[in-house]
Motif scaffolding. Structure first.
Motif, PDB file in Angstrom:
ATOM      1  N   ARG A 544       0.837  -1.211   0.000  1.00 48.20           N
ATOM      2  CA  ARG A 544       0.000   0.000   0.000  1.00 48.20           C
ATOM      3  C   ARG A 544       0.868   1.256   0.000  1.00 48.20           C
ATOM      4  NH1 ARG A 544      -1.801   3.458   4.070  1.00 48.20           N
ATOM      5  NH2 ARG A 544      -3.744   4.563   3.600  1.00 48.20           N
ATOM      6  N   HIS A 545       1.904   1.268   0.815  1.00 47.23           N
ATOM      7  CA  HIS A 545       2.770   2.445   0.893  1.00 47.23           C
ATOM      8  C   HIS A 545       3.443   2.719  -0.453  1.00 47.23           C
ATOM      9  CE1 HIS A 545       5.333   5.430   2.769  1.00 47.23           C
ATOM     10  NE2 HIS A 545       6.395   4.856   2.223  1.00 47.23           N
ATOM     11  N   ARG A 546       3.879   1.668  -1.114  1.00 48.77           N
ATOM     12  CA  ARG A 546       4.527   1.830  -2.409  1.00 48.77           C
ATOM     13  C   ARG A 546       3.549   2.373  -3.447  1.00 48.77           C
ATOM     14  NH1 ARG A 546       4.782  -1.109  -7.116  1.00 48.77           N
ATOM     15  NH2 ARG A 546       6.701  -0.881  -8.345  1.00 48.77           N
ATOM     16  N   GLN A 547       2.362   1.779  -3.524  1.00 47.83           N
ATOM     17  CA  GLN A 547       1.379   2.221  -4.510  1.00 47.83           C
ATOM     18  C   GLN A 547       0.879   3.632  -4.209  1.00 47.83           C
ATOM     19  OE1 GLN A 547       0.798   0.809  -7.212  1.00 47.83           O
ATOM     20  NE2 GLN A 547       1.322  -1.344  -6.982  1.00 47.83           N
ATOM     21  N   LEU A 548       0.784   3.960  -2.936  1.00 46.67           N
ATOM     22  CA  LEU A 548       0.338   5.292  -2.550  1.00 46.67           C
ATOM     23  C   LEU A 548       1.329   6.349  -3.046  1.00 46.67           C
ATOM     24  CD1 LEU A 548      -1.731   6.970  -0.934  1.00 46.67           C
ATOM     25  CD2 LEU A 548      -0.289   6.658   1.067  1.00 46.67           C
ATOM     26  N   ASN A 549       2.623   6.109  -2.856  1.00 44.72           N
ATOM     27  CA  ASN A 549       3.634   7.049  -3.327  1.00 44.72           C
ATOM     28  C   ASN A 549       3.716   7.070  -4.854  1.00 44.72           C
ATOM     29  OD1 ASN A 549       4.350   7.743  -0.722  1.00 44.72           O
ATOM     30  ND2 ASN A 549       5.913   6.166  -0.572  1.00 44.72           N
ATOM     31  N   ARG A 550       3.324   5.984  -5.469  1.00 43.44           N
ATOM     32  CA  ARG A 550       3.410   5.888  -6.920  1.00 43.44           C
ATOM     33  C   ARG A 550       2.256   6.603  -7.611  1.00 43.44           C
ATOM     34  NH1 ARG A 550       3.868   0.078 -10.153  1.00 43.44           N
ATOM     35  NH2 ARG A 550       4.576   0.920 -12.152  1.00 43.44           N
ATOM     36  N   ILE A 551       1.097   6.620  -7.005  1.00 43.22           N
ATOM     37  CA  ILE A 551      -0.106   7.137  -7.657  1.00 43.22           C
ATOM     38  C   ILE A 551      -0.479   8.536  -7.180  1.00 43.22           C
ATOM     39  CG2 ILE A 551      -2.600   6.755  -7.935  1.00 43.22           C
ATOM     40  CD1 ILE A 551      -2.048   3.765  -7.823  1.00 43.22           C
ATOM     41  N   TYR A 552      -0.372   8.804  -5.898  1.00 43.54           N
ATOM     42  CA  TYR A 552      -0.913  10.036  -5.344  1.00 43.54           C
ATOM     43  C   TYR A 552       0.085  11.183  -5.393  1.00 43.54           C
ATOM     44  CZ  TYR A 552      -5.497   8.724  -3.644  1.00 43.54           C
ATOM     45  OH  TYR A 552      -6.814   8.391  -3.580  1.00 43.54           O
ATOM     46  N   TYR A 553      -0.407  12.354  -5.768  1.00 47.16           N
ATOM     47  CA  TYR A 553       0.376  13.587  -5.733  1.00 47.16           C
ATOM     48  C   TYR A 553       0.160  14.270  -4.383  1.00 47.16           C
ATOM     49  CZ  TYR A 553       1.308  13.359 -10.756  1.00 47.16           C
ATOM     50  OH  TYR A 553       1.741  12.980 -11.994  1.00 47.16           O
ATOM     51  N   LYS A 554       1.234  14.788  -3.831  1.00 50.17           N
ATOM     52  CA  LYS A 554       1.147  15.477  -2.553  1.00 50.17           C
ATOM     53  C   LYS A 554       1.172  16.987  -2.774  1.00 50.17           C
ATOM     54  CE  LYS A 554       3.452  11.725  -0.065  1.00 50.17           C
ATOM     55  NZ  LYS A 554       4.602  11.349   0.784  1.00 50.17           N
ATOM     56  N   LYS A 555       0.913  17.701  -1.711  1.00 49.85           N
ATOM     57  CA  LYS A 555       0.904  19.164  -1.769  1.00 49.85           C
ATOM     58  C   LYS A 555       2.285  19.666  -2.183  1.00 49.85           C
ATOM     59  CE  LYS A 555      -0.373  23.164   1.058  1.00 49.85           C
ATOM     60  NZ  LYS A 555      -0.842  23.581   2.402  1.00 49.85           N
ATOM     61  N   PRO A 556       2.375  20.532  -3.213  1.00 51.52           N
ATOM     62  CA  PRO A 556       3.686  21.003  -3.678  1.00 51.52           C
ATOM     63  C   PRO A 556       4.434  21.769  -2.596  1.00 51.52           C
ATOM     64  CG  PRO A 556       1.956  21.550  -5.253  1.00 51.52           C
ATOM     65  CD  PRO A 556       1.278  21.066  -4.016  1.00 51.52           C
ATOM     66  N   HIS A 557       5.761  21.599  -2.596  1.00 54.00           N
ATOM     67  CA  HIS A 557       6.599  22.329  -1.650  1.00 54.00           C
ATOM     68  C   HIS A 557       6.831  23.752  -2.147  1.00 54.00           C
ATOM     69  CE1 HIS A 557       7.411  18.793   0.762  1.00 54.00           C
ATOM     70  NE2 HIS A 557       7.715  18.120  -0.333  1.00 54.00           N
ATOM     71  N   CYS A 558       6.948  24.671  -1.204  1.00 55.26           N
ATOM     72  CA  CYS A 558       7.218  26.065  -1.529  1.00 55.26           C
ATOM     73  C   CYS A 558       8.734  26.261  -1.578  1.00 55.26           C
ATOM     74  CB  CYS A 558       6.583  26.973  -0.474  1.00 55.26           C
ATOM     75  SG  CYS A 558       6.944  28.717  -0.711  1.00 55.26           S
ATOM     76  N   VAL A 559       9.270  26.564  -2.778  1.00 54.11           N
ATOM     77  CA  VAL A 559      10.720  26.729  -2.927  1.00 54.11           C
ATOM     78  C   VAL A 559      11.099  28.096  -3.480  1.00 54.11           C
ATOM     79  CG1 VAL A 559      11.144  24.268  -3.224  1.00 54.11           C
ATOM     80  CG2 VAL A 559      10.633  25.659  -5.229  1.00 54.11           C
ATOM     81  N   GLY A 560      10.139  28.928  -3.849  1.00 58.70           N
ATOM     82  CA  GLY A 560      10.473  30.229  -4.437  1.00 58.70           C
ATOM     83  C   GLY A 560       9.587  31.331  -3.938  1.00 58.70           C
ATOM     84  N   LYS A 561       9.424  31.406  -2.619  1.00 61.24           N
ATOM     85  CA  LYS A 561       8.460  32.346  -2.054  1.00 61.24           C
ATOM     86  C   LYS A 561       8.837  33.797  -2.332  1.00 61.24           C
ATOM     87  CE  LYS A 561       5.837  33.194   2.163  1.00 61.24           C
ATOM     88  NZ  LYS A 561       5.635  32.798   3.558  1.00 61.24           N
ATOM     89  N   GLY A 562      10.122  34.122  -2.320  1.00 65.01           N
ATOM     90  CA  GLY A 562      10.540  35.500  -2.551  1.00 65.01           C
ATOM     91  C   GLY A 562      10.996  35.754  -3.967  1.00 65.01           C
ATOM     92  N   GLY A 563      10.607  34.927  -4.877  1.00 64.96           N
ATOM     93  CA  GLY A 563      11.121  35.015  -6.240  1.00 64.96           C
ATOM     94  C   GLY A 563      10.364  35.955  -7.139  1.00 64.96           C
ATOM     95  N   SER A 564       9.368  36.644  -6.648  1.00 63.65           N
ATOM     96  CA  SER A 564       8.609  37.538  -7.526  1.00 63.65           C
ATOM     97  C   SER A 564       8.139  38.744  -6.732  1.00 63.65           C
ATOM     98  CB  SER A 564       7.403  36.813  -8.116  1.00 63.65           C
ATOM     99  OG  SER A 564       6.474  36.511  -7.103  1.00 63.65           O
ATOM    100  N   PHE A 565       7.778  39.783  -7.465  1.00 62.38           N
ATOM    101  CA  PHE A 565       7.259  40.999  -6.847  1.00 62.38           C
ATOM    102  C   PHE A 565       6.014  41.394  -7.612  1.00 62.38           C
ATOM    103  CE2 PHE A 565       6.873  45.481  -5.942  1.00 62.38           C
ATOM    104  CZ  PHE A 565       7.197  45.547  -4.601  1.00 62.38           C
ATOM    105  N   LYS A 566       4.892  41.352  -6.962  1.00 58.76           N
ATOM    106  CA  LYS A 566       3.654  41.625  -7.674  1.00 58.76           C
ATOM    107  C   LYS A 566       3.331  43.113  -7.627  1.00 58.76           C
ATOM    108  CE  LYS A 566       0.509  40.976  -3.799  1.00 58.76           C
ATOM    109  NZ  LYS A 566      -0.710  40.318  -3.329  1.00 58.76           N
ATOM    110  N   SER A 567       2.715  43.571  -8.679  1.00 56.02           N
ATOM    111  CA  SER A 567       2.323  44.971  -8.761  1.00 56.02           C
ATOM    112  C   SER A 567       1.078  45.222  -7.927  1.00 56.02           C
ATOM    113  CB  SER A 567       2.067  45.361 -10.223  1.00 56.02           C
ATOM    114  OG  SER A 567       1.053  44.531 -10.780  1.00 56.02           O
ATOM    115  N   VAL A 568       0.896  46.474  -7.573  1.00 56.82           N
ATOM    116  CA  VAL A 568      -0.233  46.853  -6.736  1.00 56.82           C
ATOM    117  C   VAL A 568      -1.479  46.976  -7.598  1.00 56.82           C
ATOM    118  CG1 VAL A 568      -1.152  48.608  -5.192  1.00 56.82           C
ATOM    119  CG2 VAL A 568       1.269  48.027  -5.115  1.00 56.82           C
ATOM    120  N   GLY A 569      -2.538  46.340  -7.152  1.00 55.08           N
ATOM    121  CA  GLY A 569      -3.796  46.377  -7.885  1.00 55.08           C
ATOM    122  C   GLY A 569      -4.784  47.345  -7.272  1.00 55.08           C
TER     123      GLY A 569
END
Length: 614
Positions: A544-569
């Motif tokens: 079960r553990h093997r198939q679970l890791n093989r099939i299911y997608y997990k929540k994406p990791h945050c690796v570029g939190k400061g990589g952008s600057f958004k304009s003011v709306g």
């Protein structure tokens, strides 16, 4: 002589009958004790009262309760103890009528039947039955074996238990999941669900693993479990789980319809726990951590708060109001004192002295708050010192306020965490267009969940917000939008379409508030225990553990939190625009009043002059 011989034979038969019944009594007491937990014994026999009394005594010594039915052989099945042990004798004329009660033969009931001629044969002795038959080998010596059938129309099979004579010569402890785990090719039908038949679907194809992930993982668990049972497998594909109407007792089609009408034995796709299903199926095992949740990006602070009030704490705002109020009063007192001096209002160095009017002092304070400077200033040293201190203090506050505003414009809110927050916020909601989402959203009765459906998902006289996964995730990327979706499919789409910095701040909110779904099996199925144990073996082996890791997608990791600057709306500066609009409206309104007042004065003056001329 013949009379004495007849008398002797009668005494011998009576003695042998008594010995035989005593041996049966000992067998009952010893076999019940072998079951290893307290029993409630029900005796179905036509034995004499002396033998029954002996059974009472034997079982009472072992602290076992006995119930005897000898006359009408009627039993209230609903009042049976959980661990009822039933004893019968095939020599009794009404015994066969008991075998017509199928529930009496099912687990967890246990039987011990004295059958000398092997006459027991019924289609209800299935895999979960615990039906021991004791056949007499010789006086006081019995051979015990368990009878069962792998399927209703098969021949009877036997499990060897042991031999008893004044005690067990040998005894084989019976465990159904161990002794009856080989079904030898018995047909087992599994019904499973594919909600999107238009997509290319193959339960063993991992190229599109986010599609029907719950069905794929369920199949990956069910198939090896059936292999362990050594059965003949048959799979039925359905497009829905099957649901009941408001006043219906039968499931309409789908997987549960197959189980209820006997077409399928096992529900091969996991199902959520609901009350109406519990009368049809038993829930076995959680195979997939399938989540149906609202997914949204953490919204900017401006969507849920007024940014222009956040830079300072409430106490700081109070202190600021106090400082402004006190300095206004001090400056007003100083200016009033200056106005008594000679030539106090003369213009010096191209700078006007501040007039002794309260409104002028207030305007000086507003100029200091906004760091715009002033055309007027006090004349005395005390007044100038007061103005300098005001400008200095407010400069520090202005700098801190501006720096905080810049940070807050790039910040996200953590205030949307519950269904009530979703309902009260400005966020738009959408739901994945699949059959189970329609069912669960439309049947909600809890106030908050029902309000979400009626106000934000499917408002009256408006198009409902049920949509495809691709459309929902795209709207979530570009708008202030929350999308209810099976998390594996949602996260796969997010990983394919979002930039790295956009994957940060994802929020999950549970709408259904249910336990993880489970594999199901037909209610009171004889295969329930062996299926449950084999699932446990699959878990422990790591499949079960093997198939679970093989099939299911997990929540994406945050690796570029400061990589952008958004304009003011426009939403970010909404409060300032609102103040500007209010100010413009008030200015125009006051201008209109001034014009009307001037015309009124002019009219009065002309009227007075005309009267004087007359």
């Amino acid at each position: 002589m013949s009379r004495n011989l007849l008398y002797y034979l009668l005494l011998s038969n009576l003695y042998l009958s008594k010995l035989q019944n005593l041996a049966e009594v000992k067998l009952i007491a010893n076999y019940v004790k072998k079951q290893e937990y307290p029993q409630h014994v029900t005796l179905f026999t036509c034995w004499n009262k002396r033998t029954i009394l002996t059974v009472y005594k034997q079982l009472a010594e072992k602290k076992i309760v006995l119930n005897v039915l000898t006359n009408h052989w009627k039993i209230n099945q609903t009042k049976l103890s959980q661990h009822t042990f039933l004893v019968g004798d095939t020599l009794c004329p009404q015994f066969n009528s008991l075998l017509s009660h199928a529930k009496l033969l099912q687990a967890p009931n246990k039987w011990l039947v004295f059958d000398q001629n092997s006459t027991v044969n019924t289609n209800d002795l299935l895999l979960d039955s615990n039906f021991a038959v004791a056949s007499q080998i010789s006086n006081g010596r019995f051979h015990l074996k368990l009878c069962y059938k792998r399927a209703p129309n098969e021949t009877i099979k036997f499990n060897e238990i042991g031999v008893f004579s004044n005690g067990f010569e040998y005894y084989n402890h019976f465990i159904p999941t161990r002794n009856r785990s080989d079904l030898s090719g018995v047909n087992i039908t599994v019904s499973y669900v594919v909600t999107k038949p238009d997509y290319p679907f193959d339960v063993e194809d991992y190229r599109f693993r986010h599609l029907e992930a719950f069905s794929k993982l369920s199949y990956a668990m069910v198939y090896p479990m059936l292999e362990m049972l050594n059965c003949t497998k048959k799979f039925i594909q359905r497009s829905s789980w099957g649901y009941k109407g408001a006043n219906e007792t039968q499931f309409v089609g789908g997987m549960f319809g197959d189980i209820q009408n006997g077409t399928a034995e096992i529900g091969g796709t996991v199902s959520f726990y609901t009350v109406d299903r519990m009368s049809v199926v038993d829930y076995l095992s959680v195979t997939t951590p399938s989540d149906l949740k609202f997914i949204l990006r953490a919204p900017p602070l401006s969507y849920v708060n007024n940014l222009f009030t956040l830079p300072f704490d409430t106490k700081v705002w109070y202190c600021l109001y106090f400082i402004v109020g006190v300095t206004v009063l001090i400056l007003y007192v100083i200016v009033r004192c200056e106005s008594t001096y000679e030539n106090a209002l003369e213009r010096r160095n191209n700078i006007d002295n501040i007039k002794p009017k309260f409104f002028d002092v207030v305007m000086l304070q507003i100029e200091a708050i906004t760091q715009q400077g002033s055309e007027n200033e006090p004349k005395t040293m005390s007044g100038r010192i007061a103005v300098f201190i005001v400008f200095l203090v407010l400069m520090f506050l202005y700098t801190s306020y501006s720096a905080n505003i810049v940070v807050l414009l790039q910040s996200t809110s953590a205030n949307i965490n519950t269904l009530q927050d979703l309902l009260n916020s400005k966020i738009t909601l959408g739901v994945e267009d699949v059959v189970y989402s329609h069912h669960y959203f439309e049947t909600q009765t809890e106030f908050t969940r029902k309000s979400i459906y009626e106000k934000k998902v499917a408002p009256k006289n408006q198009k409902s917000n049920f949509m495809t996964t691709e459309m929902g995730i795209e709207k979530m990327k570009d708008e202030f939008f929350a999308f209810h979706v099976e998390t594996t499919a949602g996260y796969k789409q997010i990983m394919d379409t979002f930039q790295e910095h956009e994957k940060c701040g994802l929020i999950e909110i549970d709408y259904l508030n249910v336990l993880y779904p489970s594999i199901t099996i037909r209610k009171n199925s004889p295969y329930k225990e062996i299926v449950k144990v084999n699932f446990r073996k699959i878990y422990e082996s790591g499949i079960r553990h093997r198939q679970l890791n093989r099939i299911y997608y997990k929540k994406p990791h945050c690796v570029g939190k400061g990589g952008s600057f958004k304009s003011v709306g426009i939403v970010d500066i909404y409060f300032s625009v609102e103040i500007f609009a209010i100010g413009c409206f008030m200015a125009l309104w006051l201008l209109l009043l001034e014009v009307l007042f001037k015309k009124k004065i002019k009219f009065l003056v002309q009227t007075t002059l005309s009267r004087d001329n007359l």
